[in-house]
Write a protein that holds these residues in place. Structure first.
Motif, PDB file in Angstrom:
ATOM      1  N   PHE A 195       0.763  -1.246  -0.053  1.00 19.96           N
ATOM      2  CA  PHE A 195      -0.067  -0.002   0.018  1.00 19.96           C
ATOM      3  C   PHE A 195       0.942   1.187  -0.057  1.00 19.96           C
ATOM      4  O   PHE A 195       0.350   2.271  -0.289  1.00 19.96           O
ATOM      5  N   LEU A 224      -1.443   3.491   7.872  1.00 18.60           N
ATOM      6  CA  LEU A 224      -2.571   2.514   7.038  1.00 18.60           C
ATOM      7  C   LEU A 224      -3.456   1.570   7.873  1.00 18.60           C
ATOM      8  O   LEU A 224      -4.588   1.482   7.685  1.00 18.60           O
ATOM      9  N   ASN A 278      -1.446   4.317  -2.753  1.00 20.06           N
ATOM     10  CA  ASN A 278      -2.175   3.237  -2.641  1.00 20.06           C
ATOM     11  C   ASN A 278      -2.723   2.546  -3.844  1.00 20.06           C
ATOM     12  O   ASN A 278      -3.402   1.488  -3.958  1.00 20.06           O
TER      13      ASN A 278
END
Ligand code: HDD
Length: 713
Positions: free
Chosen positions: A162, A172, A204
């Motif tokens: 990500f 995150l 992301n």
């Protein structure tokens, strides 16, 4: 058939390897034993506490009561902050050929050496008791117990990540975990804080495409790839380094569930993935994964239009081929979940000579986090002494004491350098780990490299690589995940953000979530694709797939036996399912046991469905709404369905009837239409059952998705 729990682990072949021998010293089976306290004293009664009189208060001096309850009170340890739900299995790894040219890692030199491994598969977001088939990344962590010490390959089933820098990991995880004020929702990214994080952190984009894809709902742990994600380094005996990415390739291919099925499975069998693995190993269907490496010469570090240190990028296999170098076979279940799966401690920093890091900033940060988290989780610095974590190579150093120290280190000397013990244990200048002597230079800065700036091209490349069914599943996943976001501004921003990936994708996302399509449909301009990332191009085999067989009294035994014999010989599994569990009588008077009933099973637990003939059986099935649900679900989930003789009548009353096979009624002829296979008026089912198995091997029949408005992705 799976055996009962007590026998499961007892009946397993005992692996003959150093790790297994080491673990044998700690294994206890408690058979034919007398109950004792933790001090080894035999106990005469464990059902009644010691009281002052039969109806009186419990006495403080009841040491057995106190010990038993004290232990119980402390039986939980903190679950992992991510990857809390997991399942571990033992196995062995063998390299195919000496890898001397590329690495000095000893376990990659001798094809005759079987290196013991322990693998823990996991989901990332859900808590320890959450369901298996949620939409999530899967962890795939492997501990190799090598002669040079433990090597951990702490991988996921998606090749990228990500974020680009580990410092963002807490952000995150805070965003994707249940929201902290009410701890809703469990084990899903489908909520406001995650999508707020996505639109506020465009790096992301690529990972979110993979997360919305079928990769995030695997059919089985046995049917998913593993990726080391970060760029590592192989170093050979001459000290020459090369960049390397690690891959696990499942021999059964990479396959996924469909979303509607995954959701239903969460209710029908929240343990679906762990049960699948446990059963497969107990039945001797040992999952196999080949280890692949992508190798890049140091001179080629800058040869790509992405930065090879950027963990949000993969190296397309078409540009950097994956070399298959060995195979791992998972062949033994754990004996005790807590002792093994829960207490195993992985760390990307557990290296062996011949493997080293790169400067990937995500990897660099990971190197702090894993040891740190184990300290809290396992209660002190001696967790390397817990049996599952013990190296099979001798551990010799001057570290001492701390909670739960097991080793009894002899002697007065616990420092280095020393003269009182001739400087033992002393550094090994020859065989000791040597850090790759990479030249590094730079001013201190918190800046990110400009080469990490493009967040969209590979996201588009991934999108371009998807087949039509895969694309439609991705769009439906966006509809579900973003549709659950309450804040409309965030929903709109998702459309704007993914317009940078592909204009059509963005417009189709918008349609399902009640916001405007992009004003100017865009894209990143990337036109290339990587066929290797599409699951359409994966290995397709039927072996170990499981069929449900629906029967009632009066079924045709010949129809059942011909099919089950064929399934057995092709290595497939099946359950006989009926309204009620128990013996079911065929039209010829013979009996067979229905081991499953509608009450405890449903279509989502199977890869395929078979309905044998027998007029009386079919007539009863026609009155069961559950039987029709079986057929309709199997159809909607694009699974292979077979029906023989009067069994075809059940299909005719289901949602399938509109597809053409139903019109074809030529006796003794196998008719196949979109994975629905039927035969009428036939005693010889050999061609039919082979056709059924060939269709099961296809995994799913996606073309059906266009046949019925009710199909789900
Ligand atoms: Fe991690 C666990 C894989 C990034 C911090 N990670 C964990 C596990 C896997 C991964 C498979 C479970 C191990 C087990 O079964 O016990 N993690 C990855 C991959 C990453 C990644 C492939 C991206 C390349 N992780 C990552 C970052 C950080 C962490 C950037 C922190 C900065 N990961 C952890 C952790 C965990 C963990 C908090 C939780 C439990 C544990 O370590 O033992 O340290």
């Amino acid at each position: 058939m799976a055996k009962n729990n007590e026998n499961d682990s007892a009946n397993q072949p005992n692996q003959q390897n150093k790790k297994s021998e080491q673990l044998d010293q700690y294994r206890k089976d408690h058979k034919n034993a007398k109950l004792t306290t933790n001090q080894g004293m035999k106990v005469s009664d464990t059902a009644d506490s010691l009281k002052a009189g039969e109806r009186g208060p419990t006495l403080m001096e009841d040491f057995h009561f106190r010990e038993k309850v004290m232990h119980f009170d402390h039986e939980r340890i903190p679950e992992r902050v991510v990857h809390a739900r997991g399942f571990g299995v033992h196995g062995e790894f063998q390299v195919y050929q000496p890898m001397t040219e590329l690495t000095s890692a000893k376990f990659l030199q001798d094809p005759s050496v079987k290196t013991p491994v322990f693998v823990r598969f996991s989901t990332v977001v859900g808590q320890r008791g959450s369901a298996d088939t949620v939409r999530d990344v899967r962890g795939f962590a492997t501990k190799f117990y090598t002669e040079d010490g433990n090597y951990d390959l702490v991988a996921n089933n998606i090749p990228i990540f990500f974020i680009q820098d580990a410092i963002k990991f807490p952000d995150l995880v805070h965003a994707i975990k249940p929201e902290p004020h009410n701890e809703i929702p469990q084990a899903t990214a489908a909520h406001d804080t995650f999508w707020d994080f996505v639109v506020s952190n465009p790096e992301n984009a690529h990972m979110v495409m993979w997360l919305m894809s079928d990769r995030a709902i695997p059919r089985s742990f046995r049917m998913m790839e593993g990726f080391g994600v970060n760029t590592f380094r192989f170093v050979n005996a001459e000290g020459k380094g090369r960049f390397v990415k690690f891959h696990w390739k499942p021999l059964l291919g990479t396959h996924s569930l469909v979303w509607d099925e995954a959701q239903k499975l969460n209710g029908a069998d929240p343990d679906f993935h762990r049960r699948d693995l446990w059963d497969a190993i107990n039945q001797g269907d040992y999952p196999e994964f080949e280890l692949g490496v992508q190798i890049l010469e140091e001179e080629d570090e800058f040869a790509f239009d992405f930065d090879i240190l950027d963990p949000t990028k993969f190296w397309p296999e078409e540009q950097v081929p994956v070399q298959i170098i060995g195979k791992m076979t998972l062949n033994k279940n754990q004996d005790n979940f807590f002792a093994e799966t829960e207490q195993v401690a992985f760390h990307p920093g557990h290296l062996v000579p011949g493997i080293d890091f790169s400067n990937d900033p995500l990897l660099q940060g990971r190197l702090f986090s894993y040891l740190d988290t184990q300290l809290l989780r396992l209660g002190g610095p001696n967790f390397h002494e817990i049996p599952i974590n013990r190296s099979v190579a001798p551990v010799k150093n001057n570290q001492r004491e701390g909670f739960h120290r097991m080793a009894i280190d002899k002697g007065a000397v616990a420092y280095s350098a020393n003269s009182l013990r001739a400087n033992s244990p002393e550094p090994d200048l020859e065989q000791g780990f040597k850090h790759h002597a990479e030249k590094v230079e730079g001013r201190k800065t918190r800046k990110r490299s400009e080469s990490f700036e493009d967040h969209y091209r590979q996201a588009t490349l991934f999108w371009n690589s998807m087949s039509l069914p895969e694309k439609s599943h991705i769009i439906k996943a966006f509809h579900f995940e973003v549709g659950k976001v309450k804040d409309k501004t965030i929903r709109q921003r998702v459309v704007e953000m993914f317009n940078n990936v592909d204009g059509q994708l963005a417009s189709q996302i918008a349609t399902g979530i009640g916001v405007n399509p992009p004003e100017n449909p865009g894209g990143s301009g990337e036109t290339a694709s990587s066929p290797a990332v599409s699951q359409e191009n994966t290995v397709k085999v039927a072996v170990t797939r499981k069929a449900g067989i629906l029967i009632e009294n009066g079924f045709d035994m010949n129809d059942v036996v011909q099919m089950t014999t064929k399934l057995d010989s092709a290595g497939l599994k099946y359950d006989i399912i009926s309204k009620n569990q128990g013996m079911i009588t065929a039209s010829d008077g013979k009996q067979i046991e229905a081991t499953k009933s509608y009450a405890i099973t449903s279509s989502v637990m199977y890869d395929a469905l078979y309905i044998p003939g027998g007029k009386q059986s079919t007539n009863q099935l026609l009155t069961h709404k559950e039987a029709k649900m079986f057929v309709n679900d199997a159809f909607v989930h694009a699974k292979t369905i077979g029906a023989a003789n009067s069994g075809v009548d059940l299909l005719m009353t289901s949602d399938i009837k509109q597809i053409t096979f139903a019109d074809t009624n030529v006796p003794n002829t196998v008719v196949t239409d979109l994975g629905v296979i039927s035969i009428r008026e036939s005693n010889d089912l050999s061609a039919f059952s082979q056709e059924f198995i060939d269709n099961v091997a296809q995994h799913r029949h996606w073309a059906r998705e266009n046949q019925d408005g009710k199909m789900s992705g």
